[in-house]
Each structure stands twice: as C-alpha cells, then as structure tokens.
Scaffold this motif. Structure first.
Motif, PDB file in Angstrom:
ATOM      1  N   LEU A  69     -14.169  12.239 -16.947  1.00 63.69           N
ATOM      2  CA  LEU A  69     -13.768  13.019 -15.779  1.00 63.69           C
ATOM      3  C   LEU A  69     -13.234  12.080 -14.712  1.00 63.69           C
ATOM      4  CD1 LEU A  69     -13.834  15.864 -14.366  1.00 63.69           C
ATOM      5  CD2 LEU A  69     -16.074  15.204 -13.484  1.00 63.69           C
ATOM      6  N   SER A  70     -12.113  12.429 -14.100  1.00 64.89           N
ATOM      7  CA  SER A  70     -11.507  11.560 -13.088  1.00 64.89           C
ATOM      8  C   SER A  70     -11.525  12.224 -11.725  1.00 64.89           C
ATOM      9  CB  SER A  70     -10.073  11.197 -13.477  1.00 64.89           C
ATOM     10  OG  SER A  70      -9.254  12.353 -13.545  1.00 64.89           O
ATOM     11  N   PHE A  71     -11.732  11.400 -10.703  1.00 59.54           N
ATOM     12  CA  PHE A  71     -11.715  11.839  -9.314  1.00 59.54           C
ATOM     13  C   PHE A  71     -10.582  11.087  -8.624  1.00 59.54           C
ATOM     14  CE2 PHE A  71     -16.103  11.959 -10.846  1.00 59.54           C
ATOM     15  CZ  PHE A  71     -16.452  13.276 -10.585  1.00 59.54           C
ATOM     16  N   HIS A  72      -9.556  11.814  -8.205  1.00 61.20           N
ATOM     17  CA  HIS A  72      -8.401  11.191  -7.578  1.00 61.20           C
ATOM     18  C   HIS A  72      -8.683  10.944  -6.100  1.00 61.20           C
ATOM     19  CE1 HIS A  72      -5.395  11.696 -10.906  1.00 61.20           C
ATOM     20  NE2 HIS A  72      -6.382  12.481 -11.326  1.00 61.20           N
ATOM     21  N   LEU A  73      -8.443   9.721  -5.659  1.00 62.52           N
ATOM     22  CA  LEU A  73      -8.749   9.310  -4.291  1.00 62.52           C
ATOM     23  C   LEU A  73      -7.458   9.300  -3.474  1.00 62.52           C
ATOM     24  CD1 LEU A  73     -11.202   6.391  -5.147  1.00 62.52           C
ATOM     25  CD2 LEU A  73     -11.707   8.833  -4.885  1.00 62.52           C
ATOM     26  N   ASN A  74      -6.961  10.493  -3.172  1.00 62.33           N
ATOM     27  CA  ASN A  74      -5.682  10.628  -2.478  1.00 62.33           C
ATOM     28  C   ASN A  74      -5.821  10.865  -0.984  1.00 62.33           C
ATOM     29  OD1 ASN A  74      -4.360  10.353  -4.919  1.00 62.33           O
ATOM     30  ND2 ASN A  74      -4.352  12.552  -5.316  1.00 62.33           N
ATOM     31  N   ALA A  75      -7.033  11.175  -0.521  1.00 66.99           N
ATOM     32  CA  ALA A  75      -7.252  11.408   0.907  1.00 66.99           C
ATOM     33  C   ALA A  75      -7.625  10.090   1.576  1.00 66.99           C
ATOM     34  CB  ALA A  75      -8.342  12.453   1.106  1.00 66.99           C
ATOM     35  N   SER A  76      -7.936  10.159   2.868  1.00 66.59           N
ATOM     36  CA  SER A  76      -8.313   8.936   3.585  1.00 66.59           C
ATOM     37  C   SER A  76      -9.759   8.552   3.315  1.00 66.59           C
ATOM     38  CB  SER A  76      -8.092   9.125   5.087  1.00 66.59           C
ATOM     39  OG  SER A  76      -8.847  10.245   5.553  1.00 66.59           O
ATOM     40  N   ALA A  77     -10.632   9.538   3.020  1.00 64.88           N
ATOM     41  CA  ALA A  77     -12.040   9.279   2.743  1.00 64.88           C
ATOM     42  C   ALA A  77     -12.536  10.268   1.700  1.00 64.88           C
ATOM     43  CB  ALA A  77     -12.869   9.385   4.018  1.00 64.88           C
ATOM     44  N   HIS A  78     -13.523   9.831   0.905  1.00 60.27           N
ATOM     45  CA  HIS A  78     -14.012  10.643  -0.209  1.00 60.27           C
ATOM     46  C   HIS A  78     -15.520  10.465  -0.293  1.00 60.27           C
ATOM     47  CE1 HIS A  78      -9.948   9.114  -0.885  1.00 60.27           C
ATOM     48  NE2 HIS A  78      -9.676  10.299  -1.386  1.00 60.27           N
ATOM     49  N   HIS A  99     -24.269  10.312   0.191  1.00 64.42           N
ATOM     50  CA  HIS A  99     -24.709   9.072  -0.445  1.00 64.42           C
ATOM     51  C   HIS A  99     -23.798   7.874  -0.143  1.00 64.42           C
ATOM     52  CE1 HIS A  99     -27.290   7.386  -3.766  1.00 64.42           C
ATOM     53  NE2 HIS A  99     -26.376   6.428  -3.616  1.00 64.42           N
ATOM     54  N   ALA A 100     -22.517   8.003  -0.435  1.00 62.12           N
ATOM     55  CA  ALA A 100     -21.591   6.878  -0.279  1.00 62.12           C
ATOM     56  C   ALA A 100     -20.196   7.418   0.019  1.00 62.12           C
ATOM     57  CB  ALA A 100     -21.576   6.006  -1.529  1.00 62.12           C
ATOM     58  N   ASP A 101     -19.316   6.523   0.458  1.00 54.22           N
ATOM     59  CA  ASP A 101     -17.966   6.944   0.807  1.00 54.22           C
ATOM     60  C   ASP A 101     -16.962   5.943   0.249  1.00 54.22           C
ATOM     61  OD1 ASP A 101     -15.935   8.434   1.886  1.00 54.22           O
ATOM     62  OD2 ASP A 101     -16.187   7.717   3.932  1.00 54.22           O
ATOM     63  N   PHE A 102     -15.941   6.457  -0.420  1.00 53.26           N
ATOM     64  CA  PHE A 102     -14.784   5.673  -0.827  1.00 53.26           C
ATOM     65  C   PHE A 102     -13.670   5.975   0.170  1.00 53.26           C
ATOM     66  CE2 PHE A 102     -17.249   6.201  -4.666  1.00 53.26           C
ATOM     67  CZ  PHE A 102     -17.127   4.999  -5.332  1.00 53.26           C
ATOM     68  N   PHE A 103     -13.198   4.977   0.857  1.00 54.83           N
ATOM     69  CA  PHE A 103     -12.160   5.206   1.877  1.00 54.83           C
ATOM     70  C   PHE A 103     -11.194   4.036   1.886  1.00 54.83           C
ATOM     71  CE2 PHE A 103     -15.531   2.828   3.836  1.00 54.83           C
ATOM     72  CZ  PHE A 103     -14.915   1.946   4.711  1.00 54.83           C
ATOM     73  N   TYR A 104     -10.091   4.225   2.608  1.00 55.40           N
ATOM     74  CA  TYR A 104      -9.071   3.193   2.693  1.00 55.40           C
ATOM     75  C   TYR A 104      -9.127   2.518   4.060  1.00 55.40           C
ATOM     76  CZ  TYR A 104      -7.131   5.201  -1.561  1.00 55.40           C
ATOM     77  OH  TYR A 104      -6.965   5.645  -2.845  1.00 55.40           O
ATOM     78  N   ARG A 105      -9.202   1.197   4.038  1.00 53.48           N
ATOM     79  CA  ARG A 105      -9.123   0.395   5.260  1.00 53.48           C
ATOM     80  C   ARG A 105      -8.009  -0.632   5.065  1.00 53.48           C
ATOM     81  NH1 ARG A 105     -12.378  -0.223   9.378  1.00 53.48           N
ATOM     82  NH2 ARG A 105     -14.242   0.619   8.333  1.00 53.48           N
ATOM     83  N   ASP A 106      -7.010  -0.574   5.938  1.00 52.17           N
ATOM     84  CA  ASP A 106      -5.841  -1.449   5.810  1.00 52.17           C
ATOM     85  C   ASP A 106      -5.230  -1.341   4.418  1.00 52.17           C
ATOM     86  OD1 ASP A 106      -6.268  -2.373   8.425  1.00 52.17           O
ATOM     87  OD2 ASP A 106      -7.626  -3.942   7.732  1.00 52.17           O
ATOM     88  N   ASN A 107      -5.175  -0.106   3.936  1.00 52.43           N
ATOM     89  CA  ASN A 107      -4.573   0.224   2.643  1.00 52.43           C
ATOM     90  C   ASN A 107      -5.342  -0.378   1.457  1.00 52.43           C
ATOM     91  OD1 ASN A 107      -2.538   1.827   1.494  1.00 52.43           O
ATOM     92  ND2 ASN A 107      -1.331   0.022   0.956  1.00 52.43           N
ATOM     93  N   THR A 108      -6.591  -0.745   1.688  1.00 57.38           N
ATOM     94  CA  THR A 108      -7.447  -1.270   0.619  1.00 57.38           C
ATOM     95  C   THR A 108      -8.593  -0.302   0.381  1.00 57.38           C
ATOM     96  OG1 THR A 108      -6.930  -3.573   1.161  1.00 57.38           O
ATOM     97  CG2 THR A 108      -8.956  -3.165  -0.094  1.00 57.38           C
TER      98      THR A 108
END
Length: 265
Positions: A69-78, A99-108
């Motif tokens: 199963l894949s989760f696409h990280l297309n938003a600014s925060a997940h 629990h946790a957050d996947f997000f983009y900082r300086d495009n990383t």
C-alpha cells in the motif's frame, strides 16, 4: 474519461478503491462508504498520473494493512495517527492518536515525532550513530535503552567508612532492555566497553526473535563517544528520533507495528 455507475470511490481523493480493499491505494484513507454514483466524476487513468514528490510504501503492518500500500506525500504535511491525520492506522494500538508527521522543509522531506508514547524509529544508514544518554533503539522486536555510567571508585559513608561493594570495573555505559509497559528486562555492561547484539553467540542474545540476525549490531565506546553500529543485519537497526530528521530515498521508518519505506521522486 468518466467512470461507470456504482464504483467504490475514496471520499478523500476520489480514487477508485478496488473491491475487498479497506484503504485507498492512492492516499491511504480508510474506505467507509458504499458504492456511489460516479457518472459526474472525471477520473485519471490511474494513480500513477498523480504528480508526486515522495511516497511511503507499506512493508508490513497490522493484519488489515496490505503490504505494498502506498501513501502519496503530495501535500505540505502528512500526519500519521490512530485517530487523526492523512495517514491513519486505526487498528494499531501502539500508534498514538497523533503520532508523527511527514512534511517538507526547504523542499526536503522531513520526519518529526509528535510526542507519541511509543516513539518513531528511523533505520540507521551505513555510518555509525553517536549515542547519548537515554537514547532508545530497536532491533527485530527488541527495544533497548542506552545509559551512560559514572561509577565512583569509592563510596564513603557519612562517618568516613567505605561501603563494601564488588571491585570497581571500568564500565562507561550499559544497555537496558525495555519490556512491555516500560519495565526493564535484561541489563548488560561490559568492562571492555563493547557490547555485541544478536540472535545467538553475542553479549546480549535474543534467541526467540527471528527478526534479529545472528550478529545484528554492536555498541562500542571509541574516541570519547559511544556508537551504535549495524553489522549488516537483514532487517536493520532503528534509532528512536527525538528531533526533526531529513529523509532520503530508501529510508525505512517504524511507526507502531507499521514499517514503511520512503521513495522520493
């Protein structure tokens, strides 16, 4: 291109959810509806057409979570959570509500724990990891805590009498196994200040854990620091993160019972 009548459509991203699947393969949201009239929905030919920056691939999880199963990280925060977030794991009791957050900082792509009870773990890369007092790490299904030791050579009482103890040894650290509920299990300290970890034949062995390699990892004092090193194990060694961590393509993250691989376009 328009879809036909009565398809199972994700209410979060409008992707088609195949029969028998409980989660959307595009965004990871739980499917909670019946068939809907999609005659007025314009759909992409497939999820792969959705522009993406990164995604998470589920390697293993609870029984209701399908590997792959894949989760696409297309938003600014997940946000990942048991009750809230774009990536829900509602049936994992080891996942906190937030629990946790996947997000983009300086495009990383960056990972941050949100104060979860059980922590967020990131797989070690090839280089040794410098440990600090209180760090926790995981190999197989075992969680261990690293603790610095400062042992005095003598233990005088208030009247000047020395307490009778075992002869002092030059220990600098110890490892403590963390059991269910946070209770301590095995404790090990080596006067050589190097501890091997594995399934058998090691200073700390866990013969009942089949996810641990025979010689899995070691903790060693060197040049005034103590390092955690994976020994080429099959499943890897994971450190509990306590601050934001930038992610790279191929990183592995453990959240609750869910192991995910990071893929960056």
């Amino acid at each position: 291109m328009t879809s036909g009548q009565g398809q199972r459509i994700c209410t979060n991203c409008d992707a088609v959810v195949p029969d028998g699947h409980d989660y959307c393969g595009q965004c990871g949201a739980r499917y909670s509806g019946g068939s809907v009239d999609t005659s007025h929905h314009t759909l992409l030919f497939g999820p792969i057409m959705t522009p993406g920056r990164a995604k998470l691939i589920l390697i293993r999880g609870t029984e209701d979570a399908l590997p792959g199963l894949s989760f696409h990280l297309n938003a600014s925060a997940h946000l990942v959570g048991r009750r809230h977030g774009k990536i829900p794991f509602p049936n994992d009791p080891y996942v906190s509500p937030q629990h946790a957050d996947f997000f983009y900082r300086d495009n990383t792509l960056t990972l941050r724990d949100e104060g979860s009870l059980n922590g967020t773990y990131l797989r070690l890369r090839d280089e040794p990891y410098a440990l600090k007092h209180g760090d926790q790490f995981m190999l197989g299904q075992q969680v261990l805590q690293f603790e610095h030791l400062e042992l005095n050579q003598e233990f005088p009482m208030t009247d000047g009498t020395l307490m009778y103890v075992s002869p002092p040894r030059p220990y600098t650290f110890r490892l403590v196994q963390i059991l269910s509920g946070g209770k301590p299990g095995k404790v090990y300290a080596s006067p050589h200040n190097e501890v091997s970890l594995g399934r058998e034949g090691c200073d700390m062995s866990f013969p009942g854990d089949r996810h641990i390699s025979r010689h899995h990892a070691k903790v060693v004092a060197r040049d005034g620091q103590v390092f955690l090193e994976d020994q080429g194990s099959r499943n890897g060694t994971y450190i509990r993160i306590d601050q934001e961590r930038p992610l790279s393509h191929g990183d592995y993250v453990f959240i609750g019972q869910h192991l995910m691989r990071v893929e960056i376009a």
